[in-house]
Design an enzyme around this catalytic site. Structure first.
Site, PDB file in Angstrom:
ATOM      1  N   LYS B  78       0.807  -1.221  -0.084  1.00  0.00           N
ATOM      2  CA  LYS B  78       0.065   0.083  -0.032  1.00  0.00           C
ATOM      3  C   LYS B  78       0.877   1.089  -0.142  1.00  0.00           C
ATOM      4  O   LYS B  78       1.686   1.307   0.589  1.00  0.00           O
ATOM      5  CB  LYS B  78      -0.872   0.167   1.000  1.00  0.00           C
ATOM      6  CG  LYS B  78      -1.961   1.154   1.275  1.00  0.00           C
ATOM      7  CD  LYS B  78      -2.907   1.034   2.766  1.00  0.00           C
ATOM      8  CE  LYS B  78      -3.972   2.115   2.417  1.00  0.00           C
ATOM      9  NZ  LYS B  78      -4.724   2.036   3.628  1.00  0.00           N
ATOM     10  N   SER B 157      -9.991   2.188   2.717  1.00  0.00           N
ATOM     11  CA  SER B 157      -8.879   2.999   1.677  1.00  0.00           C
ATOM     12  C   SER B 157      -8.079   2.145   1.049  1.00  0.00           C
ATOM     13  O   SER B 157      -7.343   2.268   0.073  1.00  0.00           O
ATOM     14  CB  SER B 157      -8.097   4.344   2.633  1.00  0.00           C
ATOM     15  OG  SER B 157      -7.315   3.438   3.366  1.00  0.00           O
ATOM     16  N   SER B 181     -10.472   0.383   6.953  1.00  0.00           N
ATOM     17  CA  SER B 181      -9.713   0.191   5.506  1.00  0.00           C
ATOM     18  C   SER B 181      -9.045  -0.809   5.110  1.00  0.00           C
ATOM     19  O   SER B 181      -8.745  -0.939   3.857  1.00  0.00           O
ATOM     20  CB  SER B 181      -8.686   1.397   5.419  1.00  0.00           C
ATOM     21  OG  SER B 181      -9.319   2.742   5.341  1.00  0.00           O
TER      22      SER B 181
END
Lengths: 483, 494
Positions: B78, B157, B181
């Site tokens: 990420k 997210s 997320s």
């Protein structure tokens, strides 16, 4: 000795509180491992945390916490078992995180007191409100480029103690005494070097005035006051300014003002429109700081004897005056020096020699005690020679000058120069007889009642004996001979 | 080679050990998949050279018999995790071009265990969002398709991470969970993700959103793969003061399939008015599976649940407003070239650099912390947070884990909910409580909705008891037999 100022409408009292920022002596910064040393090339002591790179996190320096506790104990203050680091949010280029990590609602150290020594020989207690830990900011540099500013982050994140006093200070002399005593305590503790020139100790002064006995007036906070002298000057200026406003029927504005040492005036630092809302909140990157009573007790055992304790001990143990004691304890090194000298000698004589002779010549030459050419043991040796009548006090001064110049021991100088005191009464008598024979007129005058001439005879004898005669013996024999 | 990308981490490790294929082959297959699926926009930066170099090193270690726990396993990182020498943006313009000189603790641990980085996965800007539409580098498109063929959000997210894993571009991924997320995108993409206990994984080197809530964790296609990844990512880090100095348990061994006698809490407050029937049905199905496996269902009350969302949307923006102050254009990242004065530079830099959602949250955060509002908002929210934690502590006196749906719906179309931030925030309604309480929570795919889109069930555990979460998650996984594959992959395979 609360100093009052005579205004046109009567007397005014000044009410002063101080906020002192003291840089903590520590190898590394409050929340990073970067060096906290002063004077390095710009931006050479900056860790990723200090530069607030993305994802970087603060880790509390445990040693700094110990230093703060030590300082709190030295200020006779309450140490709080739990304290909280909060973020003070504002934007400035030398504040990389966009917030300063500080303690706000829960400081590490609570209320305490210190004793200050005033020029008239009295003392006074000043309350300490709190001491908290916080990060220093970096430095903006504006003089390196015509249109650009630069930032040096070496100091960014260095540990500061903010020490806040109660508004107990009543004049510039008290403010100076407070700052001096605070600096002395910090130096004794080894928690701050107290160098105001290098900025490792900085003072903000809160000043208001009132008619004696009335409620507190509106205060102004004066920043950038960076020496003991400047504190006094800033107070004098600010007090006069406020009294003038009030006597003209105006009102003092609560604001932050800057001391300008060049113009010798204070002026507003920022306007109300720019007033910050710092949006304090507990720093979620740091857990609340807990210190146990055991930890506090164990730090307590490491405390040195503090200036006031030492001062009182010097008065009791050595029978010194408050003034002499205050002079001698002003620096730890000085006090240690004195104690070495006083160890096997008359303590008052030792105090006189250290204060008048040694400190006198060191001050004159602007030499710190650490670089003194005469060691404490050497001075003790010299005083020993006075005490056992090997030399007179007068000769001792010459010997001391020689010691200062050459670094030699007193005994060696006395031996080499043959300065040993003559105590042989026969030799002294012979010289006295000579002097009496050479000055028949004065003898007559003395015998006729001019007692003051006794000094003349002593002087003549001493002159003939190059000052080496034992003064007590000279006095005694002279008195006998002159009848 | 296509098949290699469908392996689980567990099977891939066995295959590598068995020399059925090499780490380089495995990595190349995933690089090919990554290139073939560029239309999904799951990566901000692809790092095939790094991946192949790391894979070659893995192969050497396999040859020498010195393989590490995750040697040769390709993962998506990420783009909130700082990577040494590789651009790290948090999906924001304000960090475009920023190349860290340091590696986040979590990714460094994965590298130390031999994992192979394919690239930096797309996300909602600064991890703020539930749809991946707030990324400055374009939204991620879910590999799943609605029946009407519309492009769907992967959730957020960690949407790039989830999409990459679901679309078989990566075997696993790093992710972070501040309010859901990890779990919501896992649910939307039909994969497994766990938010461990706060403090289990170091936040050092992770671009901060809300420090007291941000929790790194893994995404992968099976419960066991999550256990393998988390075992590597977790552990005490002296560089993060909130990281716990505790031993990391053996998560893999916890997946025994045996939950006989466990008490599973069913919080009545999670039965929302107007909750879609299929979500409720899925939840009941989950209860049935666990009952069948020998667990006991216990109705519990978490009375402060209804305050969780507003509490979260005070605390998270408050911390964010301060955490994001460092993006000021002075030292790194974007700086506006238009400005004449310092204030002007700050304003323009941040106006140009931050996206709308980030600005919205900074403003909310600054507001709730400001003088006169602090007590009414921030302090009150902290008090409610404590009550929410106490709700859980009380519940865990009687139950061992809690079962809920992960999200109130399946994936929605890109552009939906965009006009109404509050509606978007409702996506986090089931997930934020775990963040506020700091407890571990996992999402396991449990079925499909009427549109053929995945739905997840959430298992919450006691603080530091990820083992029970893995154990229960494993049972849900086995019972659900979730085998649906995203349409995008089916199409490309055909």
């Amino acid at each position: 000795m609360a100093k009052l100022i005579q205004g046109e409408t009567g007397e005014w009292e000044m009410v002063i509180g101080m906020e002192v920022h003291a840089q903590v002596i520590a190898k590394s910064k409050l929340f990073s491992g970067a060096s906290a040393q002063f004077g390095a090339e710009p931006n050479t002591q900056v860790s990723l945390v200090d530069a607030a790179m993305p994802g970087m996190l603060p880790v509390l320096n445990e040693y700094v916490v110990e230093q703060a506790i030590k300082t709190g104990l030295g200020l006779n203050s309450k140490i709080n078992n739990t304290s909280v680091f909060e973020r003070k949010n504002y934007f400035y280029p030398d504040l990389p995180q966009g917030y300063q990590i500080s303690q706000f609602e829960f400081p590490i150290v609570g209320e305490g007191t210190i004793e200050i020594d005033l020029p008239d020989g009295t003392t006074k207690e000043i309350g300490i409100t709190r001491l908290h830990l916080e990060q220093d900011a970096g430095k903006s540099v504006h003089d390196q480029h015509p249109t650009k500013s630069f930032v040096d982050l070496n100091r960014s994140g260095c540990a500061l103690m903010e020490i806040v006093s109660e508004p107990d200070i009543r004049g510039p002399e008290e403010a100076a005494a407070y700052l001096s005593k605070l600096r002395m305590i910090l130096r004794y503790l080894g928690t701050c070097d107290g160098n105001m020139e290098e900025g490792s100790m900085r003072a903000d002064v809160n000043i208001s005035v009132r008619k004696p006995g009335e409620k507190l007036g509106i205060r102004a906070e004066i920043k950038n006051v960076n020496s003991v002298k400047a504190v006094q000057q800033a107070i004098d200026f600010e007090v006069a300014r406020q009294i003038e406003i009030l006597e003209d029927g105006g009102e003092v504005v609560q604001e932050t003002r800057l001391w300008d040492p060049a113009k010798q005036e204070t002026r507003p630092m920022r306007s109300k429109e720019e007033a910050h809302d710092y949006r304090y909140f507990p720093d979620p990157d740091l857990l609340p700081l807990h210190v146990s009573n055991d930890q506090i007790e164990s730090i307590k055992t490491t405390l040195p004897e503090l200036p006031d304790e030492k001062k009182h001990r010097f008065m009791n143990e050595y029978g010194l005056s408050l003034y002499d004691s205050s002079v001698l304890i002003a620096e730890q090194r000085r006090a240690d020096y004195y104690e070495t000298v006083a160890n096997d000698n008359d303590s008052k004589l030792a105090a006189n020699w250290v204060i008048n002779e040694l400190l006198g010549i060191l001050n004159k030459n602007e030499t710190p005690l650490a670089d003194s050419p005469v060691s404490a043991a050497q001075l003790a040796g010299l005083i020993g020679l006075i005490s056992d009548n090997t030399i007179s006090g007068k000769i001792a001064k010459d010997v001391f000058a020689e010691m200062y110049a050459s670094g030699k021991d007193a005994a060696v100088i006395v031996e080499e120069k043959g300065l040993k005191q003559v105590t042989d009464t026969g030799a002294i008598e012979a010289v006295i007889d000579e002097v009496i024979a050479e000055n028949p007129d004065n003898v007559t005058a003395y015998k006729g009642g001019k007692d003051k001439l006794f000094g003349f005879f002593v002087g003549q004898v001493m002159k003939k004996m190059q000052g080496k005669a034992n003064p007590a013996a000279v006095n005694e024999i002279l008195k006998k001979k002159l009848g | 080679m296509d098949k290699l990308t469908h392996l689980t981490i567990e099977d891939a490790l066995a295959g590598l050990k068995n020399k059925d294929f090499t780490a380089t082959e495995l990595t190349q297959a995933h690089i090919d998949a990554m290139e073939a699926n560029r239309d999904l926009n799951a990566f901000i930066v692809e790092t095939p050279e790094i991946a192949l170099r790391q894979a070659a090193e893995s192969d050497k270690r396999y040859a020498a018999g010195e393989a590490r726990p995750l040697d040769g396993i390709p993962f998506a990182n990420k783009d909130l995790f700082c990577t040494e020498g590789v651009q790290t943006t948090a999906a924001s313009k304000i960090l475009e071009g920023f190349v860290p000189r340091y590696e986040s603790t979590v990714s460094a641990k994965l590298f130390a265990d031999g994992a192979v980085m394919l690239g930096k996965a797309n996300l909602d800007q600064f991890a703020m969002g539930s749809s991946n539409t707030t990324s400055a580098f374009g939204n991620v498109i879910s590999p799943w398709k609605a029946t009407d063929g519309k492009d769907l959000v992967p959730g957020g997210s960690s949407g790039g991470s989830a999409a990459a894993v679901a679309a078989r571009m990566a075997m696993g991924a790093t992710a972070t969970d501040t309010g859901g997320s990890i779990r919501q995108p896992a649910s939307f993409c039909g994969i497994v993700g766990i938010k461990p206990t706060y403090g289990r994984c170091s936040r050092w080197g992770v671009v901060a959103f809300a420090s007291s809530l941000d929790t790194p964790g893994p995404l992968a296609r099976t419960v066991k793969d999550n256990a393998l990844l988390l075992a590597s990512m977790a552990g005490h880090d002296p560089k993060d003061s909130t990281s716990a100095n505790r031993d990391v348990p053996d998560f893999v061994s916890a997946i025994t399939g045996d939950i006989k006698g466990l008490k599973i809490g069913i919080p009545k407050e999670f039965k929302l008015d107007g909750m879609p029937a299929e979500i409720e049905k899925l939840w009941e199905q989950g209860m049935a599976w666990l009952k069948e496996a020998g667990a006991e269902m216990v109705e519990i009350s978490l009375p402060h649940t209804k305050y969780a969302l507003p509490t979260y949307y005070i605390i998270a923006p408050a911390e964010a407003s301060s955490n994001l102050a460092r993006y000021d254009g002075v030292r790194y990242g974007h700086r506006s070239t238009e400005s004449k004065t310092l204030d002007d530079m700050y304003k323009k830099t941040r106006a140009e650099g931050f996206g709308d959602e980030v600005k919205r949250r900074i403003m909310i955060g600054a507001y709730v912390l400001s003088a006169g509002y602090y007590d009414a908002y921030y302090i009150k929210a902290q008090k409610v947070r404590r009550l929410i934690l106490q709700d859980f502590e009380k519940a865990y006196e009687t139950v061992d884990a809690i079962l809920t749906p992960t999200a109130p719906s399946g994936a929605f179309a890109i552009g939906e909910n965009e006009d109404d931030p509050i509606k978007m925030y409702l996506n986090d309604v089931f997930t934020v409580t775990a963040n506020l309480a700091g407890i571990p929570a996992m999402s396991v795919p449990a079925g499909l909705d009427a549109n053929g889109l995945p739905l997840g069930l959430q298992i919450l555990g006691r603080a530091w008891d990820e083992e029970t979460v893995f154990k229960v998650g494993g049972v849900v996984e086995t019972a659900a037999q979730f085998s649906a594959i995203p349409q995008a992959i089916m199409k490309k395979a055909a």
